[in-house]
Scaffold this active site. Sequence first.
Site, PDB file in Angstrom:
ATOM      1  N   LYS A 271       1.223  -1.147   0.052  1.00 20.40           N
ATOM      2  CA  LYS A 271       0.230  -0.080   0.284  1.00 20.40           C
ATOM      3  C   LYS A 271       1.141   1.431   0.227  1.00 20.40           C
ATOM      4  O   LYS A 271       2.165   1.168   0.384  1.00 20.40           O
ATOM      5  CB  LYS A 271      -0.739  -0.240   1.058  1.00 20.40           C
ATOM      6  CG  LYS A 271      -1.762   0.539   1.489  1.00 20.40           C
ATOM      7  CD  LYS A 271      -2.528   1.724   2.529  1.00 20.40           C
ATOM      8  CE  LYS A 271      -3.175   2.224   2.988  1.00 20.40           C
ATOM      9  NZ  LYS A 271      -3.439   2.911   4.122  1.00 20.40           N
TER      10      LYS A 271
ATOM     11  N   HIS B 166      -2.418   7.393   1.929  1.00 22.14           N
ATOM     12  CA  HIS B 166      -2.685   7.456   3.167  1.00 22.14           C
ATOM     13  C   HIS B 166      -3.699   7.777   3.458  1.00 22.14           C
ATOM     14  O   HIS B 166      -3.775   8.931   4.894  1.00 22.14           O
ATOM     15  CB  HIS B 166      -1.678   6.919   3.791  1.00 22.14           C
ATOM     16  CG  HIS B 166      -0.359   6.437   3.112  1.00 22.14           C
ATOM     17  ND1 HIS B 166      -0.646   4.858   3.636  1.00 22.14           N
ATOM     18  CD2 HIS B 166       0.597   6.060   3.397  1.00 22.14           C
ATOM     19  CE1 HIS B 166       0.558   4.195   3.115  1.00 22.14           C
ATOM     20  NE2 HIS B 166       1.162   4.957   2.884  1.00 22.14           N
TER      21      HIS B 166
ATOM     22  N   ARG C 205      -2.585  12.482   4.531  1.00 23.93           N
ATOM     23  CA  ARG C 205      -2.827  12.940   6.109  1.00 23.93           C
ATOM     24  C   ARG C 205      -1.017  12.827   6.589  1.00 23.93           C
ATOM     25  O   ARG C 205      -0.790  13.129   7.362  1.00 23.93           O
ATOM     26  CB  ARG C 205      -3.402  11.455   7.143  1.00 23.93           C
ATOM     27  CG  ARG C 205      -4.945  11.550   6.843  1.00 23.93           C
ATOM     28  CD  ARG C 205      -5.733  10.732   7.134  1.00 23.93           C
ATOM     29  NE  ARG C 205      -5.542  11.235   8.604  1.00 23.93           N
ATOM     30  CZ  ARG C 205      -4.165  10.532   9.605  1.00 23.93           C
ATOM     31  NH1 ARG C 205      -3.532   9.612   9.487  1.00 23.93           N
ATOM     32  NH2 ARG C 205      -4.667   9.894  10.622  1.00 23.93           N
TER      33      ARG C 205
ATOM     34  N   ASP D  28      -7.526   3.705  -2.962  1.00 25.76           N
ATOM     35  CA  ASP D  28      -8.012   4.319  -2.053  1.00 25.76           C
ATOM     36  C   ASP D  28      -7.891   5.898  -2.224  1.00 25.76           C
ATOM     37  O   ASP D  28      -6.736   6.174  -2.441  1.00 25.76           O
ATOM     38  CB  ASP D  28      -7.975   3.985  -0.541  1.00 25.76           C
ATOM     39  CG  ASP D  28      -6.792   3.988   0.519  1.00 25.76           C
ATOM     40  OD1 ASP D  28      -5.676   4.381  -0.138  1.00 25.76           O
ATOM     41  OD2 ASP D  28      -6.144   2.998   1.318  1.00 25.76           O
TER      42      ASP D  28
ATOM     43  N   GLY E 235      -9.647   9.744  -1.225  1.00 26.44           N
ATOM     44  CA  GLY E 235     -10.838  10.923  -1.663  1.00 26.44           C
ATOM     45  C   GLY E 235     -11.478   9.637  -2.521  1.00 26.44           C
ATOM     46  O   GLY E 235     -12.721  10.890  -2.960  1.00 26.44           O
TER      47      GLY E 235
ATOM     48  N   ARG F  52     -15.414   9.639  -2.610  1.00 23.27           N
ATOM     49  CA  ARG F  52     -16.682   9.810  -1.651  1.00 23.27           C
ATOM     50  C   ARG F  52     -17.665  10.266  -2.513  1.00 23.27           C
ATOM     51  O   ARG F  52     -19.081  10.358  -2.453  1.00 23.27           O
ATOM     52  CB  ARG F  52     -16.039  11.537  -1.662  1.00 23.27           C
ATOM     53  CG  ARG F  52     -15.156  11.975  -0.792  1.00 23.27           C
ATOM     54  CD  ARG F  52     -14.775  11.783   0.951  1.00 23.27           C
ATOM     55  NE  ARG F  52     -13.600  12.099   1.430  1.00 23.27           N
ATOM     56  CZ  ARG F  52     -13.056  10.668   1.995  1.00 23.27           C
ATOM     57  NH1 ARG F  52     -12.723  10.036   0.837  1.00 23.27           N
ATOM     58  NH2 ARG F  52     -11.841  11.229   2.447  1.00 23.27           N
TER      59      ARG F  52
ATOM     60  N   ARG G  34     -12.512   7.302   5.334  1.00 25.19           N
ATOM     61  CA  ARG G  34     -13.243   7.617   6.511  1.00 25.19           C
ATOM     62  C   ARG G  34     -14.314   7.758   5.851  1.00 25.19           C
ATOM     63  O   ARG G  34     -15.829   7.962   6.693  1.00 25.19           O
ATOM     64  CB  ARG G  34     -12.503   9.633   6.463  1.00 25.19           C
ATOM     65  CG  ARG G  34     -11.396   9.343   7.418  1.00 25.19           C
ATOM     66  CD  ARG G  34     -10.868  11.181   6.537  1.00 25.19           C
ATOM     67  NE  ARG G  34      -9.817  10.378   5.797  1.00 25.19           N
ATOM     68  CZ  ARG G  34      -9.008  11.145   4.765  1.00 25.19           C
ATOM     69  NH1 ARG G  34      -8.587  12.182   5.706  1.00 25.19           N
ATOM     70  NH2 ARG G  34      -8.062  10.894   3.797  1.00 25.19           N
TER      71      ARG G  34
HETATM   72  C1  LIG Z   1      -7.669   8.107  11.423  1.00 27.24           C
HETATM   73  C2  LIG Z   1      -6.615   7.474  10.068  1.00 27.24           C
HETATM   74  C3  LIG Z   1      -5.878   6.471  10.210  1.00 27.24           C
HETATM   75  C4  LIG Z   1      -4.545   6.543   9.772  1.00 27.24           C
HETATM   76  N1  LIG Z   1      -4.379   5.512  10.110  1.00 27.24           N
HETATM   77  C5  LIG Z   1      -3.239   4.695   8.284  1.00 27.24           C
HETATM   78  C6  LIG Z   1      -2.095   3.741   9.210  1.00 27.24           C
HETATM   79  O1  LIG Z   1      -1.561   3.998  10.446  1.00 27.24           O
HETATM   80  N2  LIG Z   1      -1.491   3.773   8.335  1.00 27.24           N
HETATM   81  C7  LIG Z   1      -1.334   3.393   7.307  1.00 27.24           C
HETATM   82  O2  LIG Z   1      -1.204   3.300   5.596  1.00 27.24           O
HETATM   83  N3  LIG Z   1      -3.229   4.145   6.513  1.00 27.24           N
HETATM   84  C8  LIG Z   1      -3.937   5.247   7.663  1.00 27.24           C
HETATM   85  N4  LIG Z   1      -4.797   5.985   6.912  1.00 27.24           N
HETATM   86  C9  LIG Z   1      -5.530   5.769   5.936  1.00 27.24           C
HETATM   87  C10 LIG Z   1      -6.043   4.619   5.852  1.00 27.24           C
HETATM   88  O3  LIG Z   1      -5.998   3.211   6.015  1.00 27.24           O
HETATM   89  C11 LIG Z   1      -6.507   5.323   4.781  1.00 27.24           C
HETATM   90  O4  LIG Z   1      -5.524   5.125   2.983  1.00 27.24           O
HETATM   91  C12 LIG Z   1      -7.566   6.184   3.496  1.00 27.24           C
HETATM   92  O5  LIG Z   1      -7.979   6.382   4.930  1.00 27.24           O
HETATM   93  C13 LIG Z   1      -8.018   6.661   2.670  1.00 27.24           C
HETATM   94  O6  LIG Z   1      -8.442   7.746   2.193  1.00 27.24           O
HETATM   95  P1  LIG Z   1     -10.326   8.095   2.507  1.00 27.24           P
HETATM   96  O7  LIG Z   1     -10.424   8.258   4.202  1.00 27.24           O
HETATM   97  O8  LIG Z   1     -10.127   9.847   1.762  1.00 27.24           O
HETATM   98  O9  LIG Z   1     -10.844   6.667   1.661  1.00 27.24           O
HETATM   99  C14 LIG Z   1      -5.139   6.660   8.034  1.00 27.24           C
HETATM  100  C15 LIG Z   1      -6.457   7.141   8.423  1.00 27.24           C
HETATM  101  C16 LIG Z   1      -6.906   7.386   9.574  1.00 27.24           C
HETATM  102  C17 LIG Z   1      -8.805   8.528   8.627  1.00 27.24           C
END
Ligand SMILES: Cc1cc2nc3c(=O)[nH]c(=O)nc-3n(C[C@H](O)[C@H](O)[C@H](O)COP(=O)(O)O)c2cc1C
Length: 193
Positions: free
Chosen positions: A56, A80, A83, A111, A113, A115, A135
Amino acid sequence: MISPQLKNLEGLISTQVVSDKGSSLEAYANQILDASLSWKDVRWLKSITNLPILIKGVLTREDATKAMEVGVDGIIVSNHGARQLDYTPATISALEEVVDAVRGKFPVLLDGGVRRGTDVFKALALGAQAVLVGRPVIYGLAVKGEHGARRVIEMLKDELELTMALSGCPSLTDITRTHVRTKHDIGKLQSML
Ligand SMILES: Cc1cc2nc3c(=O)[nH]c(=O)nc-3n(C[C@H](O)[C@H](O)[C@H](O)COP(=O)(O)O)c2cc1C
């Protein structure tokens, strides 16, 4: 010294960092991320499991090629959830480059965005086998528990089906590269992402 205080993780992980090397945030990141991880660890992972291994966070042709070389079973095009790093590319913009590099050798998922059903449609048209959602499901869960989470998935499905109907696609296999235009089509039409 400023320590990131994560209220939602209170009692679960410590965010208290005392460091005289760089910022407190840097020390915190070093504490939770293992910088020694490398592509060779995928080979080790393969040696201890028969489960499929998907990498990923791939956003470029170069990383897609490396993933092929170490023999993964699939790729998740992901930033990810954007973020970590400002100005990281939108995954939908990186997808085509990765799909081109992989040339159908294994599944490419996406993954970040997603929505609307139209987002799912665009990703499938650009060669993703499937999309993943983060999310939106959590938001649904926060608003209405299990029902809310299910409702978010239903809405995405309904919107995807409507998009397919309006684009003349009776089935998922009818969604093709010709249904979207990107920068790769420059000279034909402006990007419509
Ligand atoms: C609160 C939060 C914590 C996350 N922690 C991780 C993580 O530890 N490792 C990781 O690979 N992705 C992490 N992600 C990313 C998610 O696994 C995923 O790739 C992402 O949320 C997808 O995008 P979307 O929220 O726009 O659908 C996190 C996302 C959020 C919202």
